[in-house]
Design an enzyme around this catalytic site. Structure first.
Site, PDB file in Angstrom:
ATOM      1  N   GLU A  87     -10.946   0.952  -0.634  1.00  0.00           N
ATOM      2  CA  GLU A  87      -9.958  -0.078  -0.306  1.00  0.00           C
ATOM      3  C   GLU A  87     -10.533  -1.210   0.540  1.00  0.00           C
ATOM      4  O   GLU A  87     -10.333  -1.253   1.754  1.00  0.00           O
ATOM      5  CB  GLU A  87      -8.744   0.544   0.393  1.00  0.00           C
TER       6      GLU A  87
ATOM      7  N   ASP B 129      -3.621   7.196  -4.009  1.00  0.00           N
ATOM      8  CA  ASP B 129      -3.375   6.110  -3.064  1.00  0.00           C
ATOM      9  C   ASP B 129      -3.814   4.804  -3.716  1.00  0.00           C
ATOM     10  O   ASP B 129      -4.877   4.744  -4.357  1.00  0.00           O
ATOM     11  CB  ASP B 129      -4.202   6.409  -1.808  1.00  0.00           C
TER      12      ASP B 129
ATOM     13  N   HIS C 185     -11.754   6.282   2.185  1.00  0.00           N
ATOM     14  CA  HIS C 185     -11.738   7.644   2.717  1.00  0.00           C
ATOM     15  C   HIS C 185     -11.581   8.673   1.610  1.00  0.00           C
ATOM     16  O   HIS C 185     -11.117   8.358   0.503  1.00  0.00           O
ATOM     17  CB  HIS C 185     -10.581   7.798   3.713  1.00  0.00           C
TER      18      HIS C 185
ATOM     19  N   ASP D 259       0.863  -1.184   0.000  1.00  0.00           N
ATOM     20  CA  ASP D 259       0.000   0.000   0.000  1.00  0.00           C
ATOM     21  C   ASP D 259       0.898   1.231   0.000  1.00  0.00           C
ATOM     22  O   ASP D 259       1.774   1.367   0.859  1.00  0.00           O
ATOM     23  CB  ASP D 259      -0.885  -0.027   1.254  1.00  0.00           C
TER      24      ASP D 259
ATOM     25  N   GLU E 186      -7.013  -1.574  -3.693  1.00  0.00           N
ATOM     26  CA  GLU E 186      -7.338  -0.168  -3.494  1.00  0.00           C
ATOM     27  C   GLU E 186      -7.089   0.630  -4.758  1.00  0.00           C
ATOM     28  O   GLU E 186      -6.127   0.368  -5.495  1.00  0.00           O
ATOM     29  CB  GLU E 186      -6.495   0.421  -2.366  1.00  0.00           C
TER      30      GLU E 186
ATOM     31  N   HIS F 113      -6.633  11.569   5.046  1.00  0.00           N
ATOM     32  CA  HIS F 113      -7.918  11.021   5.477  1.00  0.00           C
ATOM     33  C   HIS F 113      -8.793  12.194   5.908  1.00  0.00           C
ATOM     34  O   HIS F 113      -8.523  12.836   6.921  1.00  0.00           O
ATOM     35  CB  HIS F 113      -7.752  10.062   6.663  1.00  0.00           C
TER      36      HIS F 113
END
Length: 296
Positions: free
Chosen positions: A194, A100, A161, A89, A282, A169
């Site tokens: 995710e 992300d 998020h 990640d 994700e 976040h």
């Protein structure tokens, strides 16, 4: 396409997304039996920096029942073993805008192939529901239903998020199940979706030792002595409120003191309580007028 992001923000998000996609392609061959965790994390972070971005958080390498929030320490000697289920990640930040992503690799075996595929399909099922005005609970419901249809449980405590400027976040959280929330997705939202899946119960245990930290409050009044004050200033200047790793600090000696005075907080590792392997998928999406754009 009409979204409520100015052109510079959109370009920065897309550039960050391109970095993430390129880094994933380049580092995937390195995720193999015998590879050192520290080498993988360092390679990811150096490639992000070399591509014109900066790591949005320490590269997380979570193995088997560990779901998230582990990055190798500066003297970490762990290496990948045959049969490991590895979640990688990472995120890239460009001008404060973050993309992300995460993916799962099984080392040398195919025993968890169905779990890996289910995580990807649950991710796609959730993304497919994204539209302006759609409740986040509907996205979560689609994730949960896809996982359940394949015989797996979601880890309910690990949430998708919103991503914002200098904010990893913030705003909305995206549960991996229908929580009944009536909070709605808006045009221009940037969302990291995710899902984490497992054959276990999906209950999370939180344990220390993940080596990931974040500035909680800044002010020399909370730091004791010149070493802590110097380190606090370094963290504030270089990372702000973004997570960081102990191995990123040139002089980490003051870190225990900053933790004890609550200037800095440590992220707990998230571990599946039954010891069952966990897979993660994700992607980052930008919500458009009539749908979405996946940028990672």
């Amino acid at each position: 396409m009409h979204i409520f992001l100015d052109i510079e923000a959109l370009r920065s998000y897309e550039e960050a997304g391109d970095i993430v996609k390129n880094v994933r392609r380049s580092i995937t061959p390195s995720i193999k039996e015998g590879a050192m965790l520290l080498d993988i994390a360092t390679l990811v972070e150096e490639e992000i920096t070399g591509s014109g971005g900066r790591p949005a958080f320490p590269c997380t390498i979570a193995i088997n029942e560990t779901a998230s929030h582990y990055t190798p320490s500066r003297d970490d000697e762990r290496s990948l073993r045959r049969g490991d289920l590895v979640k990688v990640d990472f995120g890239a930040c460009v001008h404060g805008y973050v993309a992300d992503a995460a993916f799962t690799v099984e080392i040398g075996t195919r025993e968890q192939e169905a779990l890996i595929i289910a995580a990807k399909e649950a991710l796609f099922a959730g993304i497919a529901r994204i539209r302006p005005g759609v409740p986040v609970s509907r996205v979560g419901g689609a994730i949960h239903d896809e996982a359940a249809s394949r015989g797996f449980h979601v880890l309910k405590d690990l949430l998708g998020h919103s991503l914002g400027w200098n904010c990893l976040h913030g705003g909305l959280t995206i549960p991996p199940y229908d929580d009944g929330s009536d909070l709605k997705i808006r045009e221009g939202d940037v969302l990291a979706i995710e899902p984490f899946l497992t054959k276990g119960s999906g209950i999370i245990s939180r344990i220390g030792g993940g080596n990931i930290y974040q500035l909680f409050r800044n002010g020399e009044i909370y730091a004791h002595g010149p070493e802590e004050k110097e380190l606090l200033g370094f963290i504030h200047e270089h990372y702000g409120t973004f997570p960081f790793a102990e191995r990123w600090l040139p002089k980490p000696g003051g870190l225990p003191g900053l933790l004890s005075s609550a200037c800095v907080k440590a992220f707990p590792m998230m571990v599946e309580a039954d010891g069952a392997p966990v897979a993660q998928a994700e992607a980052t999406v930008i919500v458009e007028h009539d749908g979405y754009m996946i940028i990672t």
